[in-house]
Design a protein around this motif. Structure first.
Motif, short mmCIF file in Angstrom:
data_model
loop_
_atom_site.label_atom_id
_atom_site.label_comp_id
_atom_site.label_asym_id
_atom_site.label_seq_id
_atom_site.Cartn_x
_atom_site.Cartn_y
_atom_site.Cartn_z
N PRO A 303 -76.34 -67.25 -15.53
CA PRO A 303 -75.02 -66.64 -15.75
C PRO A 303 -74.78 -65.41 -14.88
N LEU A 304 -75.85 -64.66 -14.59
CA LEU A 304 -75.71 -63.47 -13.75
C LEU A 304 -75.33 -63.84 -12.33
N VAL A 305 -75.91 -64.90 -11.80
CA VAL A 305 -75.57 -65.36 -10.45
C VAL A 305 -74.11 -65.81 -10.38
N PHE A 306 -73.66 -66.56 -11.40
CA PHE A 306 -72.26 -66.99 -11.44
C PHE A 306 -71.31 -65.79 -11.50
N SER A 307 -71.66 -64.79 -12.31
CA SER A 307 -70.79 -63.62 -12.44
C SER A 307 -70.71 -62.87 -11.12
N ALA A 308 -71.82 -62.75 -10.39
CA ALA A 308 -71.80 -62.07 -9.10
C ALA A 308 -70.90 -62.81 -8.11
N ALA A 309 -70.98 -64.14 -8.10
CA ALA A 309 -70.14 -64.92 -7.19
C ALA A 309 -68.66 -64.77 -7.53
N LEU A 310 -68.34 -64.81 -8.83
CA LEU A 310 -66.93 -64.70 -9.23
C LEU A 310 -66.38 -63.30 -8.97
N LEU A 311 -67.21 -62.27 -9.16
CA LEU A 311 -66.77 -60.92 -8.83
C LEU A 311 -66.47 -60.79 -7.34
N SER A 312 -67.29 -61.42 -6.51
CA SER A 312 -67.06 -61.38 -5.07
C SER A 312 -65.77 -62.11 -4.70
N PHE A 313 -65.51 -63.25 -5.34
CA PHE A 313 -64.28 -63.99 -5.06
C PHE A 313 -63.06 -63.13 -5.42
N ALA A 314 -63.08 -62.52 -6.58
CA ALA A 314 -61.96 -61.69 -7.01
C ALA A 314 -61.79 -60.48 -6.09
N HIS A 315 -62.91 -59.91 -5.64
CA HIS A 315 -62.83 -58.77 -4.73
C HIS A 315 -62.20 -59.19 -3.40
N GLY A 316 -62.62 -60.34 -2.88
CA GLY A 316 -62.05 -60.81 -1.64
C GLY A 316 -60.56 -61.09 -1.74
N ALA A 317 -60.12 -61.57 -2.90
CA ALA A 317 -58.70 -61.91 -3.08
C ALA A 317 -57.85 -60.67 -3.29
N ASN A 318 -58.40 -59.64 -3.90
CA ASN A 318 -57.58 -58.51 -4.34
C ASN A 318 -57.80 -57.26 -3.49
N ASP A 319 -59.00 -56.74 -3.48
CA ASP A 319 -59.24 -55.45 -2.85
C ASP A 319 -59.10 -55.49 -1.34
N VAL A 320 -59.46 -56.62 -0.73
CA VAL A 320 -59.34 -56.70 0.72
C VAL A 320 -57.88 -56.60 1.14
N ALA A 321 -57.01 -57.25 0.38
CA ALA A 321 -55.59 -57.19 0.70
C ALA A 321 -55.08 -55.75 0.65
N ASN A 322 -55.54 -55.00 -0.34
CA ASN A 322 -55.13 -53.60 -0.40
C ASN A 322 -55.64 -52.81 0.78
N ALA A 323 -56.88 -53.10 1.20
CA ALA A 323 -57.48 -52.34 2.29
C ALA A 323 -56.80 -52.61 3.63
N VAL A 324 -56.35 -53.86 3.87
CA VAL A 324 -55.69 -54.17 5.14
C VAL A 324 -54.18 -54.01 5.03
N GLY A 325 -53.71 -53.45 3.93
CA GLY A 325 -52.28 -53.20 3.78
C GLY A 325 -51.69 -52.37 4.91
N PRO A 326 -52.33 -51.25 5.31
CA PRO A 326 -51.77 -50.48 6.44
C PRO A 326 -51.64 -51.29 7.72
N LEU A 327 -52.60 -52.20 7.99
CA LEU A 327 -52.49 -53.05 9.17
C LEU A 327 -51.27 -53.96 9.06
N ALA A 328 -51.05 -54.55 7.88
CA ALA A 328 -49.87 -55.39 7.68
C ALA A 328 -48.59 -54.58 7.85
N ALA A 329 -48.61 -53.33 7.40
CA ALA A 329 -47.42 -52.48 7.55
C ALA A 329 -47.13 -52.20 9.01
N ILE A 330 -48.18 -51.95 9.79
CA ILE A 330 -47.99 -51.68 11.22
C ILE A 330 -47.42 -52.90 11.92
N VAL A 331 -47.96 -54.08 11.62
CA VAL A 331 -47.49 -55.31 12.25
C VAL A 331 -46.02 -55.55 11.91
#
Length: 487
Positions: A303-331
């Protein structure tokens, strides 16, 4: 007795060869960081060339090329710092090897960014700066460039120091500092900034309390039972069911909200189904196990391995978009000659984010993974499970309450919560079951025996507190420098 000159020559030769081999080992050790830096630099250069060649039929402007390079640099730093919060507990608990964690994180972070990311993202970083206060499009572009550069530099510095920080907070600070330099203090939405500052305290405390509560439950109802295996057969499926329902809700909120909506009833159904599936599996897995704590750890590893994988998926979907937001704004501002409070992130920007995170994780991630997983406090699968579950539950609670929280602060706060609970619980049991006259221990020895390393605690807290002001100061100075050079 006379020494043989020939033997002396061979001994001298052996010593010289030994020195040469030691020099080779030292050279390899010193050159390892240089290899990582070289690969990261090559990736950034390739991004700049790829944007120049493949972006549209016309030659892209130098501004977009420069912004793409900065976006790639920022994505590398996200992979080096932010991903450790998801994988650190699993690695520290020995449920995953470092190599396995890096492979899983790279795959699921990239999948989250490419499959479920790309929502309309606030380019002014959740309303920090009023777009109308920055009237000129060119000024807005330089402000976003400064924000992107300063946040990337700050996260890079934090990774080098060994402090897991919030990349979203770094972006917030960068946008705020550039906005102040461009339009003055009146441009900042101070109410929103106050809520973000409050999250510095709320996030880690809430994450620590939830993690400690689950660990207390596991100790009371499984670990301290006379028949640990029977208790595990009863309660581990329940905990897995809770985890399934919580992570389904968490992913729907953070990673799959464009695809599926999960309410409380659906989450309960998912949890019940997971319980029904896991109960016979846990029963079979626990057959023949010895009645001791080491046997329990294996029941929590999968269960711990599954939780780590799902946390990474959610991070990639959500936090990355916030971090590259300024780049999207510039474009957006460069292509359309205007700026907006929110824009859709182009696919090529998300690709830069996804691949940049993977490179940063592979090249520089192990340092922070070890910090979160083993250097703050000692974790086993049960404690790490509590940390992962706390990270998802706390984000859900905070979203229901409308509180802006940081997933980084929550995950690290949960690790601290587990460690401090262990300290309190160990002292409580020693007073309850110890000798009538406890042995006197020197103050230095008492500090050494603490289960949470205070030096790491103070370093991380200090990094959290100064992230926004430090990124804001750097961003303001970078903006003023760009304005002076380009005016």
């Amino acid at each position: 007795m006379a020494q043989d000159p020939l033997n002396n020559q061979w001994r001298t030769l052996d010593k010289d060869l030994g020195r040469i081999s030691q020099l080779e080992y030292a050279t390899q050790y010193v050159s390892r960081p240089m290899v990582g830096l070289g690969i990261a630099l090559a990736f950034v250069v390739i991004v700049g060339i790829a944007v120049t060649i493949f972006l549209g039929t016309q030659t892209p402007s130098p501004i977009i090329i420069a912004a793409a390079v900065l976006g790639a640099y920022m994505a590398i730093n996200i992979g080096a710092n932010d991903v450790a919060n998801n994988m650190g507990p699993a690695v520290g608990a020995n449920a995953l090897t470092m190599g396995g964690a890096i492979v899983i994180a790279a795959l699921f972070e990239s999948a989250g960014a490419l499959l479920a990311g790309g929502d309309v993202v606030s380019t002014i970083s959740k309303g920090i700066i009023d777009p109308e206060s920055v009237a000129d499009t060119q000024v807005f572009i330089w402000a976003m460039m400064a924000a992107l550069m300063s946040s990337a530099l700050w996260v890079n510095l934090a990774t080098w120091v060994g402090a897991p920080v919030s990349t979203t907070h770094a972006v917030v600070g960068g946008v705020m500092g550039a906005g102040i330099a461009a339009a003055g203090f009146a441009a900042v939405n101070w109410a929103t900034m106050g809520a973000i500052a409050a999250s510095w305290v709320i996030s880690p405390l809430l994450g620590g309390v939830v993690a400690a509560a689950f660990l207390a439950f596991i100790k009371a109802y499984i670990i301290y039972q006379d028949d640990k295996i029977a208790a595990a057969r009863r309660w581990v499926p329940v905990l897995i069911g809770i985890m399934a329902g919580v992570f389904a809700t968490y992913l729907a909120m953070k990673g799959l909200k464009r695809i599926v909506s999960i309410d409380l009833g659906t989450a309960l159904v998912i949890g019940a189904v997971s319980y029904a599936i896991s109960a016979p599996m846990i029963r079979r897995q626990s057959e023949g196990m010895e009645n001791r704590n080491r046997s329990l750890k294996s029941l929590f590893s999968v269960p711990l391995v599954f939780s780590a994988a799902l946390l990474s998926f959610a991070h990639g979907a959500n936090d990355v978009a916030n971090a590259v937001g300024p780049l999207a704004a510039i474009v957006h501002a460069d292509q359309f000659g205007e700026f907006a409070g929110s824009v859709s992130i182009p696919n090529w920007v998300m690709i830069i984010g996804a691949f940049g995170i993977s490179f940063g994780l592979v090249l520089f991630g192990p340092k922070l993974i070890r910090m979160v997983g083993s250097q703050i406090t000692k974790l086993n699968p049960m404690r790490a499970y509590c940390v992962a579950l706390s990270a998802a539950i706390t984000v859900i609670i905070a979203s229901w309450l409308g509180l802006p929280v940081s997933s980084t602060h929550i995950a690290v706060g949960a690790v601290f919560g587990v460690g401090f609970f262990r300290e309190w619980h160990a002292e409580r049991r020693s007073r309850k079951f110890g000798a009538a006259k406890p042995k006197r221990i020197a103050a230095e020895e008492r500090r050494r025996r603490k289960l949470v390393r205070r030096s790491h605690f103070l370093t991380i807290i200090a990094a959290w507190v100064i992230t926004v002001p430090a990124a804001a100061t750097m961003s303001g100075l970078i903006f003023l420098g760009l304005s002076a050079v380009l005016s």
